[in-house]
Design a protein around this motif. Structure first.
Motif, PDB file in Angstrom:
ATOM      1  N   GLN A   1      -3.442   3.969  22.901  1.00  0.00           N
ATOM      2  CA  GLN A   1      -3.455   3.099  21.731  1.00  0.00           C
ATOM      3  C   GLN A   1      -2.442   3.606  20.716  1.00  0.00           C
ATOM      4  OE1 GLN A   1      -5.242   0.305  21.331  1.00  0.00           O
ATOM      5  NE2 GLN A   1      -4.302  -0.074  19.362  1.00  0.00           N
ATOM      6  N   PRO A   2      -1.415   2.825  20.404  1.00  0.00           N
ATOM      7  CA  PRO A   2      -0.421   3.304  19.439  1.00  0.00           C
ATOM      8  C   PRO A   2      -1.013   3.407  18.041  1.00  0.00           C
ATOM      9  CG  PRO A   2      -0.055   0.980  19.942  1.00  0.00           C
ATOM     10  CD  PRO A   2      -1.135   1.453  20.879  1.00  0.00           C
ATOM     11  N   VAL A   3      -0.468   4.335  17.279  1.00  0.00           N
ATOM     12  CA  VAL A   3      -0.921   4.514  15.905  1.00  0.00           C
ATOM     13  C   VAL A   3      -0.297   3.426  15.038  1.00  0.00           C
ATOM     14  CG1 VAL A   3      -0.886   6.039  13.915  1.00  0.00           C
ATOM     15  CG2 VAL A   3      -1.212   6.988  16.201  1.00  0.00           C
ATOM     16  N   VAL A   4      -1.134   2.714  14.325  1.00  0.00           N
ATOM     17  CA  VAL A   4      -0.668   1.644  13.435  1.00  0.00           C
ATOM     18  C   VAL A   4      -0.743   2.155  12.003  1.00  0.00           C
ATOM     19  CG1 VAL A   4      -1.064  -0.712  12.635  1.00  0.00           C
ATOM     20  CG2 VAL A   4      -1.491  -0.116  15.028  1.00  0.00           C
ATOM     21  N   PRO A   5       0.349   2.135  11.259  1.00  0.00           N
ATOM     22  CA  PRO A   5       0.312   2.659   9.888  1.00  0.00           C
ATOM     23  C   PRO A   5      -0.552   1.796   8.980  1.00  0.00           C
ATOM     24  CG  PRO A   5       2.408   1.563  10.311  1.00  0.00           C
ATOM     25  CD  PRO A   5       1.678   1.609  11.622  1.00  0.00           C
ATOM     26  N   ASP A   6      -1.283   2.450   8.110  1.00  0.00           N
ATOM     27  CA  ASP A   6      -2.071   1.745   7.093  1.00  0.00           C
ATOM     28  C   ASP A   6      -1.254   1.543   5.826  1.00  0.00           C
ATOM     29  OD1 ASP A   6      -5.048   1.891   8.253  1.00  0.00           O
ATOM     30  OD2 ASP A   6      -4.048   3.777   8.668  1.00  0.00           O
ATOM     31  N   ILE A   7      -0.229   2.382   5.634  1.00  0.00           N
ATOM     32  CA  ILE A   7       0.565   2.360   4.400  1.00  0.00           C
ATOM     33  C   ILE A   7       2.040   2.483   4.758  1.00  0.00           C
ATOM     34  CG2 ILE A   7       0.977   3.509   2.186  1.00  0.00           C
ATOM     35  CD1 ILE A   7      -1.845   4.741   2.541  1.00  0.00           C
ATOM     36  N   PHE A   8       2.861   1.722   4.068  1.00  0.00           N
ATOM     37  CA  PHE A   8       4.309   1.832   4.184  1.00  0.00           C
ATOM     38  C   PHE A   8       4.859   2.486   2.916  1.00  0.00           C
ATOM     39  CE2 PHE A   8       4.006  -2.093   6.986  1.00  0.00           C
ATOM     40  CZ  PHE A   8       4.199  -1.369   8.153  1.00  0.00           C
ATOM     41  N   VAL A   9       5.752   3.450   3.085  1.00  0.00           N
ATOM     42  CA  VAL A   9       6.432   4.082   1.951  1.00  0.00           C
ATOM     43  C   VAL A   9       7.928   3.926   2.180  1.00  0.00           C
ATOM     44  CG1 VAL A   9       6.858   6.227   0.722  1.00  0.00           C
ATOM     45  CG2 VAL A   9       4.577   5.739   1.592  1.00  0.00           C
ATOM     46  N   PHE A  10       8.619   3.376   1.206  1.00  0.00           N
ATOM     47  CA  PHE A  10      10.056   3.149   1.348  1.00  0.00           C
ATOM     48  C   PHE A  10      10.696   3.070  -0.030  1.00  0.00           C
ATOM     49  CE2 PHE A  10       7.715  -0.790   1.293  1.00  0.00           C
ATOM     50  CZ  PHE A  10       8.396  -1.596   0.399  1.00  0.00           C
ATOM     51  N   LYS A  11      12.015   3.127  -0.041  1.00  0.00           N
ATOM     52  CA  LYS A  11      12.758   2.991  -1.287  1.00  0.00           C
ATOM     53  C   LYS A  11      13.281   1.576  -1.399  1.00  0.00           C
ATOM     54  CE  LYS A  11      14.429   7.450  -2.862  1.00  0.00           C
ATOM     55  NZ  LYS A  11      15.625   8.248  -3.203  1.00  0.00           N
ATOM     56  N   ASN A  12      13.058   0.970  -2.555  1.00  0.00           N
ATOM     57  CA  ASN A  12      13.606  -0.372  -2.754  1.00  0.00           C
ATOM     58  C   ASN A  12      15.044  -0.277  -3.253  1.00  0.00           C
ATOM     59  OD1 ASN A  12      13.403   0.329  -5.451  1.00  0.00           O
ATOM     60  ND2 ASN A  12      11.459  -0.733  -5.740  1.00  0.00           N
ATOM     61  N   LYS A  13      15.622  -1.412  -3.552  1.00  0.00           N
ATOM     62  CA  LYS A  13      17.041  -1.433  -3.946  1.00  0.00           C
ATOM     63  C   LYS A  13      17.294  -0.725  -5.260  1.00  0.00           C
ATOM     64  CE  LYS A  13      19.095  -5.237  -1.439  1.00  0.00           C
ATOM     65  NZ  LYS A  13      19.940  -6.431  -1.547  1.00  0.00           N
ATOM     66  N   ALA A  14      16.244  -0.588  -6.069  1.00  0.00           N
ATOM     67  CA  ALA A  14      16.409   0.119  -7.346  1.00  0.00           C
ATOM     68  C   ALA A  14      16.349   1.632  -7.170  1.00  0.00           C
ATOM     69  CB  ALA A  14      15.335  -0.338  -8.341  1.00  0.00           C
ATOM     70  N   GLY A  15      16.153   2.106  -5.910  1.00  0.00           N
ATOM     71  CA  GLY A  15      16.076   3.539  -5.663  1.00  0.00           C
ATOM     72  C   GLY A  15      14.746   4.146  -5.991  1.00  0.00           C
ATOM     73  N   LEU A  16      13.707   3.311  -6.083  1.00  0.00           N
ATOM     74  CA  LEU A  16      12.372   3.777  -6.448  1.00  0.00           C
ATOM     75  C   LEU A  16      11.472   3.781  -5.220  1.00  0.00           C
ATOM     76  CD1 LEU A  16      12.037   1.582  -9.646  1.00  0.00           C
ATOM     77  CD2 LEU A  16      13.005   3.874  -9.460  1.00  0.00           C
ATOM     78  N   TRP A  17      10.613   4.774  -5.139  1.00  0.00           N
ATOM     79  CA  TRP A  17       9.668   4.831  -4.034  1.00  0.00           C
ATOM     80  C   TRP A  17       8.602   3.760  -4.211  1.00  0.00           C
ATOM     81  CZ3 TRP A  17      10.795   7.163   0.231  1.00  0.00           C
ATOM     82  CH2 TRP A  17      11.601   8.299   0.223  1.00  0.00           C
TER      83      TRP A  17
END
Length: 528
Positions: A316-332
């Protein structure tokens, strides 16, 4: 003092664990996939509930809230000049008030429910989440290639069903059976071979003792069992139907025409090879060091579990509960994975219709209980979503160096630190981080991964995370010269020069946790 009866009135407060409170605590511990199963069961039990499409905003008969469910957190340097957790808690309190006053139930979370975390050097103006902030995308799937790159694809199209996702290839049992039907013609031999194939495990091995029981069970001669078993050992993949590792390797070497007397002696003395006793092996095999090295290299190229080529149980693959990324403004940005979260709604039209037609006392009580349970479930799901966002945002704030620069910059962190920041109990934070996974540009991590013990700094500076120290130990061992193997004492000296105050027993404990052999074993391995 008179001994007379009297009546006293005393006022006190206590927390009563109601069934609903217990259920809300349980929801915090569930992953998104487990939550979807729980919600499906509640929808089946409660006729007032419906599961809607998180991306479908056409209301239909179901009332939807006006609040977007979006909160923001400013770290130091923001326009309010306060602590980031205070801003989030204020937003959370406002959302709680909105939930309490809603006449209809709202969804577990909206598609645009996200949290933007501002860097310490950010400007005071708040930058709203843009349409392109979803570089990872809540509606798309995400994969990590192991090198820091994130790849995305479109969302679920609905064209494939569950049955289409199952593997179409045959399993090991079917493959052996089909090959056996070709090689064996006698019906009695086929019957015996079928019983033997049933004894083969997923790794391709067969229990020799059980094979002897087949002779007694079927009333066949032991010679016939051995003859048929030898025939099964010629089937593909090579090494299948072996009774032990030695026989499995011998079958594969015979198939490669490399089972000479020297190789046979090596295979029959595998325990000596495991202990790296090369002097004894050279004597038993009658070969020199170069020949022995070549033979060991050939052994390593064999497959010790040939049956796994057909695959065991589906992983069973691990499915993330949360996404963390940087938007175009450079903010997490932190965003819940809405693909795995059902949107729970209350069909108010159906509730009104039933309320108007219900006449009996029991029917009205049933409708009231269903509506109350439905409203509670939606509120609990909404609170769960916001709690996860709060914990995740606090993690990003504390471990920002890790997301920017890597594991060597992971900081020590405890549940108490996060609990104090978001004004919650440690047990709540523990439940939220249990079995929850975060997908970020550096890979997939369980939330528990970010909570590590501290190692004191030798120069009196900031403490080091135990995970970052483990990573540094692995780096040093991977880069060591085969002619100058680093002992645990030498590792301690190197780490202390780098400002990490650590004891030798701690280095040994971390090395064993990483499943790295001792310096003596590594010297034998790297000198082969």
């Amino acid at each position: 003092m008179a001994l007379t009866p009297r009546l006293d009135l005393k006022q006190s407060q206590q927390l009563v664990m109601t069934p609903q409170l217990q259920q809300a605590i349980k929801l915090l511990q569930l992953s998104n996939l487990e939550l979807a199963d729980f919600v499906a069961a509640e929808v089946e039990r409660n006729p007032m509930l419906e599961v809607g499409d998180p991306n479908d905003f056409s209301a239909g008969e179901v009332d939807r809230p006006q609040d977007s469910g979006t909160a923001e957190l400013l770290t130091e340097g923001g326009s309010d000049g306060g602590d980031g957790s205070d801003g989030l808690i204020a937003a959370d309190n406002a959302l709680n008030g909105a939930v309490d006053t809603m006449s209809s139930a709202e969804g577990a979370l909206d598609a645009n429910m996200s949290l933007n975390i501002y860097n310490n050097d950010s400007v005071s103006d708040r930058v709203e989440k843009t349409d392109t902030a979803g570089e990872i995308g809540a509606s798309g799937s995400l994969s990590y290639d192991g090198g820091g790159a994130v790849q995305t694809s479109g969302g679920y199209s609905g064209e494939n069903n569950f049955e289409a996702m199952l593997a179409d290839g045959e399993n090991l049992h079917d493959s052996l059976t089909s090959q056996m039907m070709v090689t064996l013609k006698d019906p009695i031999d086929r019957l015996i071979a079928t019983h033997l194939i049933d004894l083969v495990d997923e790794s391709g091995y067969i229990n020799g003792e059980l094979a002897d029981e087949v002779a007694e069970r079927l009333g066949a001669a032991s010679e016939d069992i051995d003859r048929i078993l030898e025939g099964l050992q010629t089937l593909e993949p090579a090494g299948v139907c072996a009774r032990n590792l030695e026989e499995c390797l011998a079958i594969q070497l015979k198939d490669l025409d490399r089972y000479d007397p020297a190789m046979q002696a090596l295979v029959e003395n595998l325990p000596l090879l495991a202990r790296r006793e090369m002097t004894k092996l050279k004597k038993l095999c009658g070969v020199g060091q170069d020949d022995l090295t070549d033979m060991i290299r050939e052994i390593r190229q064999l497959n010790p579990k040939p049956g796994l080529a057909f695959g065991g149980e589906s992983v069973q693959p691990v499915v993330p509960d949360i996404f963390v990324f940087k938007n175009k403004a450079g903010l997490w940005s932190v965003e819940l994975n809405t693909d795995t979260l059902p949107k729970v709604l209350v069909n108010n039209s159906y509730v009104s219709e039933l309320s108007e037609t219900a006449t009996g006392k029991e029917a009205k009580a049933f409708i009231s209980d269903c509506v109350s349970g439905a409203n509670w479930l939606v509120k609990a799901l909404d609170q769960r979503a916001r709690t996860i966002l709060k914990v995740a945002s606090a993690l990003i704030k504390h471990q920002e160096s890790f997301f920017q620069h890597g594991i060597r910059f992971l900081k020590p962190l405890t549940l108490k630190d996060i609990a104090e920041e978001i004004d919650m109990h440690e047990s709540t934070v523990s439940r939220v981080t249990n079995n929850k996974f975060m997908s970020c540009p550096r890979g997939m991590f369980e939330l528990k991964y970010f909570f590590t013990s501290s190692i004191a700094a030798g120069d009196g500076g900031d403490a080091h995370s135990s995970e970052s120290v483990k990573f540094r130990i692995k780096e040093l061992i991977d880069a060591e010269d085969p002619k100058k193997i680093l002992s645990d004492d030498k590792l301690v000296d190197i780490l202390k020069k780098e400002g990490i105050d650590i004891a030798r027993r701690t280095v040994a404990k971390y090395r064993e946790a990483l499943k790295i052999p001792s310096s003596v074993q590594r010297r034998r391995q790297k000198n082969i």
